[in-house]
Structure formats: C-alpha cells, structure tokens
Write a protein that holds these residues in place. Structure first.
Motif, mmCIF file in Angstrom:
data_model
loop_
_atom_site.group_PDB
_atom_site.id
_atom_site.type_symbol
_atom_site.label_atom_id
_atom_site.label_comp_id
_atom_site.label_asym_id
_atom_site.label_seq_id
_atom_site.Cartn_x
_atom_site.Cartn_y
_atom_site.Cartn_z
ATOM 1 N N ALA A 143 -1.896 9.452 -6.251
ATOM 2 C CA ALA A 143 -2.018 9.712 -7.684
ATOM 3 C C ALA A 143 -3.356 9.225 -8.216
ATOM 4 O O ALA A 143 -3.635 9.355 -9.406
ATOM 5 C CB ALA A 143 -0.879 9.011 -8.428
ATOM 6 N N SER A 144 -4.187 8.644 -7.353
ATOM 7 C CA SER A 144 -5.441 8.072 -7.850
ATOM 8 C C SER A 144 -6.444 9.164 -8.195
ATOM 9 O O SER A 144 -6.339 10.297 -7.729
ATOM 10 C CB SER A 144 -6.043 7.117 -6.818
ATOM 11 O OG SER A 144 -6.468 7.834 -5.683
ATOM 12 N N GLY B 227 3.147 6.124 -7.153
ATOM 13 C CA GLY B 227 2.180 6.855 -7.962
ATOM 14 C C GLY B 227 2.383 8.360 -7.839
ATOM 15 O O GLY B 227 2.445 9.080 -8.836
ATOM 16 N N VAL B 228 2.502 8.835 -6.605
ATOM 17 C CA VAL B 228 2.668 10.274 -6.372
ATOM 18 C C VAL B 228 3.988 10.765 -6.963
ATOM 19 O O VAL B 228 4.049 11.841 -7.562
ATOM 20 C CB VAL B 228 2.598 10.583 -4.856
ATOM 21 C CG1 VAL B 228 2.959 12.031 -4.577
ATOM 22 C CG2 VAL B 228 1.207 10.278 -4.305
ATOM 23 N N ASN C 167 1.442 3.625 -3.381
ATOM 24 C CA ASN C 167 0.962 5.002 -3.231
ATOM 25 C C ASN C 167 2.077 6.012 -3.481
ATOM 26 O O ASN C 167 1.922 6.965 -4.240
ATOM 27 C CB ASN C 167 0.370 5.170 -1.822
ATOM 28 C CG ASN C 167 -0.477 6.413 -1.696
ATOM 29 O OD1 ASN C 167 -1.119 6.838 -2.655
ATOM 30 N ND2 ASN C 167 -0.472 7.015 -0.520
ATOM 31 N N HIS D 263 0.832 -1.213 0.000
ATOM 32 C CA HIS D 263 0.000 0.000 0.000
ATOM 33 C C HIS D 263 0.862 1.256 0.000
ATOM 34 O O HIS D 263 0.678 2.152 -0.827
ATOM 35 C CB HIS D 263 -0.907 -0.038 1.222
ATOM 36 C CG HIS D 263 -1.892 1.076 1.303
ATOM 37 N ND1 HIS D 263 -2.802 1.334 0.310
ATOM 38 C CD2 HIS D 263 -2.134 1.994 2.275
ATOM 39 C CE1 HIS D 263 -3.559 2.371 0.667
ATOM 40 N NE2 HIS D 263 -3.161 2.787 1.846
ATOM 41 N N SER D 264 1.806 1.308 0.919
ATOM 42 C CA SER D 264 2.644 2.505 1.019
ATOM 43 C C SER D 264 3.453 2.701 -0.255
ATOM 44 O O SER D 264 3.541 3.812 -0.787
ATOM 45 C CB SER D 264 3.639 2.374 2.178
ATOM 46 O OG SER D 264 3.011 1.840 3.299
ATOM 47 N N ARG E 260 -6.483 -4.730 -10.895
ATOM 48 C CA ARG E 260 -7.396 -3.611 -10.618
ATOM 49 C C ARG E 260 -6.998 -2.822 -9.382
ATOM 50 O O ARG E 260 -7.488 -1.717 -9.162
ATOM 51 C CB ARG E 260 -8.831 -4.124 -10.516
ATOM 52 C CG ARG E 260 -9.469 -4.262 -11.900
ATOM 53 C CD ARG E 260 -10.761 -5.000 -11.897
ATOM 54 N NE ARG E 260 -11.844 -4.281 -11.241
ATOM 55 C CZ ARG E 260 -13.100 -4.737 -11.219
ATOM 56 N NH1 ARG E 260 -13.406 -5.869 -11.831
ATOM 57 N NH2 ARG E 260 -14.052 -4.061 -10.599
ATOM 58 N N LYS E 261 -6.128 -3.384 -8.575
ATOM 59 C CA LYS E 261 -5.660 -2.627 -7.410
ATOM 60 C C LYS E 261 -4.805 -1.427 -7.839
ATOM 61 O O LYS E 261 -4.597 -0.498 -7.062
ATOM 62 C CB LYS E 261 -4.852 -3.537 -6.479
ATOM 63 C CG LYS E 261 -5.706 -4.600 -5.775
ATOM 64 C CD LYS E 261 -4.886 -5.498 -4.875
ATOM 65 C CE LYS E 261 -5.725 -6.602 -4.255
ATOM 66 N NZ LYS E 261 -6.523 -6.191 -3.084
ATOM 67 N N ALA F 140 -5.423 0.931 -9.925
ATOM 68 C CA ALA F 140 -6.171 2.193 -10.070
ATOM 69 C C ALA F 140 -6.233 2.961 -8.752
ATOM 70 O O ALA F 140 -6.346 4.187 -8.740
ATOM 71 C CB ALA F 140 -7.577 1.902 -10.588
ATOM 72 N N ALA F 141 -6.165 2.236 -7.645
ATOM 73 C CA ALA F 141 -6.198 2.904 -6.338
ATOM 74 C C ALA F 141 -4.986 3.796 -6.139
ATOM 75 O O ALA F 141 -4.960 4.631 -5.237
ATOM 76 C CB ALA F 141 -6.271 1.863 -5.221
ATOM 77 N N TYR F 142 -3.966 3.589 -6.967
ATOM 78 C CA TYR F 142 -2.741 4.363 -6.831
ATOM 79 C C TYR F 142 -2.445 5.166 -8.091
ATOM 80 O O TYR F 142 -1.338 5.668 -8.277
ATOM 81 C CB TYR F 142 -1.577 3.418 -6.483
ATOM 82 C CG TYR F 142 -1.931 2.509 -5.330
ATOM 83 C CD1 TYR F 142 -1.973 3.015 -4.026
ATOM 84 C CD2 TYR F 142 -2.306 1.182 -5.526
ATOM 85 C CE1 TYR F 142 -2.345 2.208 -2.956
ATOM 86 C CE2 TYR F 142 -2.674 0.369 -4.466
ATOM 87 C CZ TYR F 142 -2.697 0.883 -3.197
ATOM 88 O OH TYR F 142 -3.071 0.101 -2.134
ATOM 89 N N GLY F 143 -3.452 5.249 -8.962
ATOM 90 C CA GLY F 143 -3.308 6.063 -10.159
ATOM 91 C C GLY F 143 -2.294 5.539 -11.147
ATOM 92 O O GLY F 143 -1.618 6.323 -11.810
#
Lengths: 324, 376, 372
Positions: free
Chosen positions: C207-208, B185-186, B182, B178-179, B217-218, B220-223
């Motif tokens: 980023a989501s 993605g950022v 995330n 998760h971390s 599909r997980k 997308a939760a992180y863009g």
C-alpha cells in the motif's frame, strides 16, 4: 586443569577461537553487554570490542542471512540464536541457503559458519523455550549438526566447528549449562566432528544418546549395573554426519539397543538409528530396538519433568531389551 | 511527534510529567477518570506482588510491567468490548481491565490446574477468551500477523471489530512486523498496531535495533499513518488509540501507534539490566512515573482526596493476597494433560505413549494423583 | 515523505543536459553492445526452450538499461548479488556467453555443475556474481553480510544487491535493510520495479507510495529513477556507491521499468497484463532510448546496430552450439560439494548409485569405483 561448567566451556571455546582467528565474529541478540541470556558470550565484547562481538536487531532471518554473506566474504561468523525455539524464521536461510550454497555454486561460494543455540527442556521454559529440533536439521544435507554433553566436548567441538569448512548447527543442551562440570584444558584443542564418545562400557546393552540425555542414561546404566546389567552408553555428539561405523560396531557388540532423546519420537533421530540397525545389523539383534523419547506432543511447562525421559524410563527400557 | 495524513488531530500529550494539563482535555466523565486510576494501580500492585512471589521462589518468571502501566491501560481503554487485543509479554494488566479475573491471572502465574492454559505455557502468558485476548507465544512478533489475519476475517464477515496488536520496539525488526504491516496496508485491515517503545529489547537499545529510531516513520513503508504519543500519559494513549480504533472501524484501514515509555525493571525476573544500561537513564524515567502523574492530575481536579489512593491500594492488595493464597493451594495439572489438546481427540499413538509412561511411573511408585490408564 | 518523479538523464531528443556519464566512447558502446547481447541471449534461449533443448528461461526484454546502467557503476572488486533477471550485469563485466550457456544446458562445464535450474548463474571471475537462489529475497541479507565483512577489513568493496518489486515483501528485504541501516554497510539495494511479481501487480504487493519510500523505515535514502534510462540508473548507482565507499551507508534505489515478457518461459502474461500496457511500454524501449543519446553524441547509426547485432547473434549462437555439445555432468557431481569432504554415508550412497548404474549399463561416467 580448570574445572568449568558447560556454559563456561562454551565461553572459553568462543574466547579461544576469537583469540587465535581474527576473522571470528560473534553476534546475535543480547550477546554484547549482557553476554547472552545464558551468559555464553560473557565478557567477549569487553575483551574483543564491539567490532568482534555485537548485538543485532531482533531478526533471526537477518542474523543467519547476514552470517552467510560474511562467511562467503571471508569472516568466520559465529551467530547465536537466543533459543532454538526462535530459529524458525531463519529456517529458510539455514536449510535452503547455508546448507546448499557450496553445492549450488559448484564449490565457488561456501558458507563456513557456526550457529550456536541452546536447545531442550529442563528450565521450565514451556512450549517456546524447550524444544529439541535436531531432527528438522538432520534432514538437511550440507549442514552439520553437533551436540556436546560435557564441558570438555563443548569447547573442543565448538573450536572444531568454527574451523570447519561447512556450516555447523551447534546445539547446546541448556539443561546441562550449569549442572555439569568437568576439567577443560586451557587454550586450543579440538574434538573431531563425526566421532562418538563412549561414556561407559558394558557388554549387555547399548544405549545411544546425546545432549542432556547423556547424564540421564548414565544414571540409568548405573542403576542397571546394580541389577547386574552392564550397559554401554554412547554419546553420539555429532548427529550429522553421523559416525555410522561406530554406531553399528556398538550395536553389534550387544545386539540390544535403547535410543534416547528428548525430542518427540515420530521421525525423531531414534528412527534413523533404528532404520540403520534394521538395514545393516538386523542379524546381530537379540531384542527389538526401544526408543525412549519425549512424547509426540508439544513441550509442556508444569509437567516437563514427566515429558523428558528420566533415568527410570531409560532403566525400564534397558531391562526390557535385556530380558527380552 | 510524527504525524501522517488525517490523524493530525491526535495530540502527543495531555498531561505533563508533573501532572499539569498541557493540552485542552476532552469532556471526561469523573467516574471513568477514577476507574482508570484504579486500573493503573491494580496493575502496579499485581506486578509488585508477582515480583515478590518470584523472588521468594514461589513462581518461576515475571515480565514486570513497571513503568508501562499507562501505555497498556490507556491504549486498551479505548478498545470496545468486541475489539480484540493481541498481546505480547507485558500487557497482562490490560487483560485484567478487559475482564480477566484476578484468580485466572494468578493461576496462570502458578501454572496450576486453574490455569486456563492448563499449565502448558510459561508464567506470564495470559489469555482471556471472553474479552478477546488470545494467548501469546513467547516468540517475538508472531502475534502481529495473527492479528492482521483475524482483522481480515472480521472485515470479510462484515463484523465491526478492530484488532489492537501490541508489540515492543524490538519486534519491529521481526519478520512478522514486515509481513503483517504490509498485508494490513494492502488489505486495509481494521488494525491498530501498538508499538510499545520501552527503549530496550532485553539489552538491545534502539540504536542497535534500527537506523530509524522514529518508529512511527516505519508506517509510511506500508502506506499507513504513523503516530507517536507520550506513553506515560494515560490520557494521550487513550485518545490516540480511540481515534485510530474509530478510523479503522470506519473502514479507513490500519495505523501504527507508537507509545514511548520505559521498562523500569529488567526484561524479566531472569534479567539484570544494570549490566547494560545506566542508572541515570532509569532515574530520569522514574521521574516520569505514569501513575504519580495521573494521581496528581486527579488530585488537582478534585477527584481524589488525600490518602484515598492508599485506601484503594490497601483494598487491591487484600484482594490480591487472598487470591494468591487460594491459587497457591491449587493442585498442579493432572498427568493426562500431557497428551490432551495436541489434537481435537487423543490419537492412538499418544494414548499408547501415555499408558507406557504410566506403567513405568507406577512401577517406580510415583504415579501422581491417582491417574489411571488413559480412559479414551 | 512523498515519492518523487523518477530521475531521468536522457531527454526525448537524446540530450543529457550537461550530465557527464564519465564513460569513454568505447565504454558507452560497450554498454550498448551489452544490451544487444542480453536481447540476443534472450532470443536464442527462448528458441532453445521452445524447441525443448533447455527447460527454462527468464526473459529480460525491457529491463536491459537497468541491468547495464547499474553494472557500469560497479568496480571489478565489487560484488553483485543478482536476482534471476540480471545477467546483463555479468555480461557487462566480461562473463562469456558460453559460460552462461553452460548453465542454461546444465552441462558438465556449468559452474554449478548442472545442479541448478537454468538462469541460476554463478561466477567468481571477472567479478563476484553470486550464485542465484530461487527463493525470493534470501540474497539480500547475504549481500549485507558480505559488505559488512569487507567493511570490517577496510576493503574497498560495495555490494550491489538487485531484486524485484515483489522482493520488497520478503523477509530478506526487511532484515537486510534494517541490518544495513544499523551497520552502515556498503550496499546498494536496487529494486527493479518492473510492475509485476509474476502476476501480482504493485498495488496488490504494497500500500506504500512506491518502493523507494520504504528506505525511510530503515533510516537510509531512497531514490527513484527511470529504469529505462541507462544513464539515469548509472547516475543513481554511482552516487549510491560513492556514498557507500565514503562510509555513509546503504541506499535504496527504485528503478521503474517494465518486464516486456512473462515472468519466465513457463508464464503467459497475456492473462494478466493488458495489451495496451505492453504497447505503451514498448514505446519506452530502453535500447532505443540509449540510441537517441548515442546518436546525438555522433556514436550511432542504424548500420552500427545491424553490425553489432550480427556480432552478438553470432556469439550467442556459437555459445549455444558449444554448450549443447558438452555432455551432462558426471554422476559423482550429485554427491560432491555437499560438504568440503564427502562424508561416509554420502560416499556409500554414491557408491550404491554407481554400482546400480554399472549393473544397468548406464553409468554416465564410466561406472566402477566412486571417483571422489
């Protein structure tokens, strides 16, 4: 009376508690069909169903966090962390949540639960399947820390822990899982938390130990006896809250003390015992306290038998304090 | 197959279970195609040999790669020299392909004095610095975050490096998944997250792991995009990985690649999988064997003559046997290694602890291998 | 999956396009009054903090509709696992301002016995409003566990678990949504996207494409609502609780709103939130929004607001006065509630503290023997 190994006694304890209290739920990674990686939860799913014994996703934070909620809402969760080395993602939930909930809510909410986890070396588990992290947790008011060393104690302490109104970290010495056997009564019985056990009597030297170090110290005491030194071996078995009175009594009887644990020395549990003696029993002491411990290094793999205190290192320390 | 954003040209499969081509192939060099076969076969040969050694009590622990050879070799074959591979338990075969000498591989399994981890790790925890393959801890998921941090560093330094981070389906539940996803993605970190979905986290099946069994599909939760491919098709694994490595290298950020495969053996040599899964399921996956499939493909293409695979296998086994022979004879680590590498220098208290330890060992007459007092 | 436009119920003219909120006139006015009470409580706490009488407070301006709309969907048998910016939920269910004020002063009547910081409330009556923890996200898995326990016993209970946009990055978020999805636990995850995690804006957080989209990773529905529209929040939470009660499992709701103040009284948002953004959101004030609906329904006049404001102001002022008059908790509360029973070593430490306090002449609770 049946003779069981320590792991069988843990299984029996879980079984007994689940049978007598329907609110007891056992869960964690691989505890269901597989019965846990050490088989501590073997057959519990078959007997009590997946409702009462079930697998969780691979998240220690999730396991302990949800256990707290279950406990707040009337279940008795008995969560398994597969190895104590894997507990750290849940450190926050244990230290800052479970242990503080009663205090911070003024007693309105509580988290009576048990976290069972195998700890310690002796299985060639390397850095991440061998650690003894008891000192991290003993620094946590609100938590109880219990470590059995015999099958009888494992079952009795576990049943008592499950019934306890406070969160209990139940550390199981994996090195002893199958290497010790003993008579274990069938059905319900308890061993009180915060009591010590005299493993062996002796008037010359006192050795404090727990978990997998108990048989090591017993063997050392037997060797010492051959040389004429009689050693009192005390199994602490609940580290927090510790039976300080029993500890100090034992200290005062000989004035010569060795403390043994496999965890690293620096800020280890032996430091607490030593400080307690310095504060409350210094006038009884005939020799400095000696700690026999793991080194202040990470846990090795190939050389683990050198890292873990063995009976010779303990014997050497017993002789040292005796001859001081 | 799940596809999100510009990764839509990625194909789920090139080779069917019978080795037949199911999607138009890119232009391949024949020699490369044959090399891949040798890599696949070496993984299997090494794996089988290690299992035998474990069963005869000569090494302690094996996390078998059987059934997952294409997933690891295919995805890793797309990595460039400068890219990093952050592995879990079951990617050692890819390390061999990346350049880990077989002798070091076997030394690590014996945890002897030739082991670059100095016998401190459990067996089956490989590392190879020269090919950017760091040592894994046994703790599930921790490497995911490390890979993101390293990728961020590369980006900050302006170095073209992609970090391939490997983990299993179970690790998607871990905190660092998760971390790390995330953060990646950022930061638009150059990372390819390779989720090797082998169906089982020890004894926990997907249905008990997540309510979203379509792991891609997980993402997308992180863009970030998520892509799924047939993990027993070495070419599909390689092409997908290549596309995502190029994408990351071009500054378009991270992606999640899910390779669906199957762990044919237990979690490790200490695990008995018959307790928790059906033989039928294992049988059905044996029929999808990644190496047989690829072999058939090469034969059809005329790149592998009849009996040639046996010859290759025999030479691989000979190499493995001679390496095992040599490593078995190697010494364990000297005692001093107990206190080395805790810090850059051995501090005073550790020197004292070691000397005290040695005094006792000498007193009882078993100081091993002539270690004297600590020389520092 | 693409983030959708937020669900809205109250339109610009106060109409609801046929939606029946299922609340009586009294209940609607109770929602309204609760929002005013939150604002009054906030205002007096700010004054108390600025004048040094309490140490800390958390402003709620801007998010009252999210709190109250969500709370209005919950039954008294449900549990609320709140964040530190949710006390409107407690007020809605009948917690008395004075009982909250005791916590703000950390006095002897505080349920947590002065052990927690201000704004860290804990109530078991009239609804389970679970003791707030300062670390972000730790309460999410706990909510799942509590809901799981009720589910196992076949009890009608839904856990409403509230957290902010920043909380979605926490470990607790990942574990909790994952476990709740697998267990189909009766939980409503309410993500109050108020734009800022202290000074970290949403785009630095993830980023989501929004936060509701994260639900899909855990196999549960994700819903986006206008958090300044009390009825929209209520509608989403009612639907989520109905699904949860019907055994369909959890829902993630993202309520888009805005924190009109700093993170806390220790934070100055002018350093990182542009003034124009505040101005823009001020126009979307959730109380005024609800007023348009009440007015269109013939339940509201400016005089009504003045009257209610006078009432709630008096109530919270009296609460502050009463709480301030209560002394600090006795010394033994430092040592009690660590365990069910006080173990010997803590008793000894307590006795030593008492002896010292007695010798120094400042024992708060009369000195002498440790009373527990």
């Amino acid at each position: 009376m049946p003779t069981l190994t320590l792991i069988q006694a843990v299984n029996d304890g879980l079984h007994t508690s689940m049978k007598e209290d329907p609110s007891v739920h056992v869960f964690g990674e691989d505890v269901a069909k597989k019965g846990g990686v050490f088989l501590a939860t073997e057959n519990l799913e078959t007997e009590f169903g997946t409702e009462r014994c079930f697998n969780t996703p691979l998240s220690e934070d999730g396991i302990i966090g949800t256990a707290i909620g279950m406990a707040m809402n009337g279940l008795r969760p008995v969560a398994e962390i597969q190895f104590q080395d894997f507990i750290f993602p849940a450190f926050d939930q244990i230290v800052s949540e479970a242990a503080k909930l009663r205090y911070r809510s003024g007693g309105q909410y509580t988290a009576p639960m048990v976290i069972r986890t195998p700890y310690g070396g002796g299985i060639r588990g390397g850095l991440y399947h061998s650690q003894s992290g008891e000192a991290y947790f003993c620094h946590t008011p609100g938590l109880k820390v219990v470590i059995p060393s015999t099958p009888y104690d494992a079952k009795g302490l576990l049943i008592a822990s499950i019934a306890d109104p406070d969160p209990v970290l139940f550390l199981e010495p994996k090195a002893l899982y199958r290497s010790v056997k003993g008579e274990v009564p069938e059905g319900h019985y308890t061993v009180d938390l915060s009591t010590t056990r005299d493993v062996r009597e002796g008037g010359d030297v006192t050795v404090f130990c727990y978990g997998a170090m108990v048989p090591v110290c017993t063997k050392a005491a037997e060797s010492a006896a051959e040389g004429g030194i009689e050693t009192h071996v005390v199994d602490l078995r609940t580290l927090l809250p510790l039976d300080e009175e029993a500890v100090l009594d034992a200290v005062k009887r000989t004035g010569r003390v060795v403390v043994v644990h496999e965890a690293p020395r620096f800020c280890g549990f032996g430091a607490e015992i030593s400080a307690m003696i310095a504060e409350h029993a210094i006038e009884y002491m005939e020799a400095p306290v000696i700690r026999v411990t793991g080194f202040d290094t990470p846990f090795p793999n190939t050389l683990e038998h050198h890292y873990m205190p063995d009976h010779r290192r303990v014997l050497d320390a017993i002789e040292h304090v005796y001859n001081f | 197959m799940t596809i999100v954003d510009s990764t839509s040209e990625i194909r789920e499969q090139y080779l069917g279970a019978d080795g037949a081509v199911t999607s138009e192939l890119p232009d391949y060099d024949d020699a490369w195609l044959r090399d891949i076969f040798v890599h696949l076969l070496r993984v299997r040969c090494v794996d089988q040999r290690m299992l035998k050694l474990q069963r005869s009590g000569r090494i302690g622990f094996v996390g078998s790669m059987l059934g997952q050879e294409a997933a690891m070799i295919g995805t890793a074959a797309a990595l460039r020299r400068q890219d990093w591979m952050w592995s879990g338990l079951r990617e050692g075969g890819a390390a061999l392909m990346r350049g880990l000498p077989l002798s070091e591989y076997v030394a690590q399994m014996y945890c002897n004095s030739n082991d670059t981890a100095k016998g401190r790790q459990m067996c089956n925890h490989f590392q190879h610095k020269d090919s950017n393959y760091p040592s894994w801890s046994s703790v599930i998921g921790t490497q995911i975050a490390h890979g993101v941090g390293a990728a961020f560093a590369a980006k900050r330094k302006g170095v073209d490096e992609v970090h391939a981070v490997y983990f299993g389906d179970g690790a998607t539940s871990s905190n660092p998944f998760h971390s790390a996803m995330n953060f990646a993605g950022v930061w638009k970190a150059p990372v390819v997250f390779v989720c090797v979905n082998n169906g089982w986290a020890i004894s926990v099946p997907a249905s008990q792991q997540t309510a979203q069994p379509d792991y891609a599909r997980k993402a997308a939760a992180y863009g970030m995009p998520g892509v799924t491919v047939d993990g027993n098709d070495v070419l599909a694994c390689c092409e997908a990985s290549k596309a995502l490595v190029e994408r990351a290298s071009a500054g378009h950020g991270p992606a999640l690649l899910v390779v669906n495969t199957y762990r044919l053996m237990g979690h490790s040599s200490s695990d008995d999988p018959t307790k928790y899964r059906d033989a039928d399921e294992v049988d059905s996956w044996e029929k999808r064997d990644p190496i047989a499939r690829y072999k058939k493909f090469l034969e059809t293409r005329g790149l592998l003559a009849e009996g040639e695979a046996d010859t290759i296998e025999a030479s691989l086994l000979a190499e493995i046997d001679s390496t095992v022979h040599a490593e078995e004879a190697a010494q364990p680590m000297p005692l001093k290694s107990l206190v080395e590498d805790v810090y850059a220098d051995v501090p005073r208290h550790l020197r004292a602890q070691y000397n005290e330890f040695l005094r006792v060992a000498e007193r009882f007459g078993d100081a091993q291998r002539g270690d004297g007092a600590f020389p520092l | 999956m693409k983030a959708t436009e937020p669900l809205q119920v109250i339109d610009s003219k106060g109409g609801v396009n046929g939606y029946d909120p299922g609340l009586s006139e009294d209940e609607l006015m109770h929602c309204y009054r609760t929002m005013l009470a939150v604002r009054a409580f906030d205002a007096i706490c700010l004054k108390l903090q600025r004048s040094g009488r309490i140490g800390f407070s958390i402003p709620n301006e801007g998010i009252e509709a999210t709190q109250v709309g969500a709370a209005s969907a919950m039954k008294k048998t449900d549990w609320i696992f709140p964040s530190y910016r949710d006390f409107g939920m407690a007020l809605y269910h009948g917690v008395k301002p004075v009982d909250m004020m005791h916590n703000m002063f950390g006095n002897a009547s505080d349920n947590s016995r002065g052990r927690q910081m201000p704004v860290h409330f804990t109530f078991v009556e009239p609804i389970k409003f679970v003791s707030i923890s300062s670390p972000i996200g730790t309460h999410l898995p706990q909510a799942v566990g509590a809901a799981f326990a009720a589910q196992r016993r076949g009890e009608d209970m839904v856990a409403l678990c509230s957290f902010g946009d920043g909380g979605t990055s926490s470990l607790g978020f990942h574990s909790a949504l994952n476990f709740a999805g697998v267990w189909k636990a009766p939980v409503v995850f309410l993500c109050q996207n108020n734009g800022w995690a202290i000074s970290c804006p949403a785009e630095e957080q993830t980023a989501s494409d929004g936060f509701a989209i994260k639900a899909d990773a855990y196999g549960m529905p994700g819903v986006v609502v206008d958090g300044n529209d009390l009825l929209a929040v209520r509608k989403a939470v009612v639907e989520a609780t109905e699904a949860a009660r019907a055994g369909k499992g959890p829902t993630l709701i993202e309520a888009k709103t805005f924190r009109m103040g700093g993170h806390s009284t220790s934070d100055d948002p002018s350093g990182y939130v542009p003034k124009e953004v505040f101005d823009e959101w001020r126009k979307k004030d959730p109380i005024k929004r609800f007023e348009t609906y009440l007015a269109a329904s013939g339940l509201w006049t400016p005089e009504k607001r003045a009257e209610l404001e006078k009432e709630v102001d008096a109530e919270v002022s009296a609460a502050a006065k009463d709480a301030q008059a209560v002394g600090p908790p006795p010394l033994e509360t430092v040592f009690s509630d660590v365990y069910a029973e006080i173990p010997a070593h803590i008793r000894a430490q307590g006795q030593a503290a008492f002896d010292l306090a007695t010798r120094k002449g400042d024992a708060q609770s009369g000195g002498g023997e440790f009373p527990l």
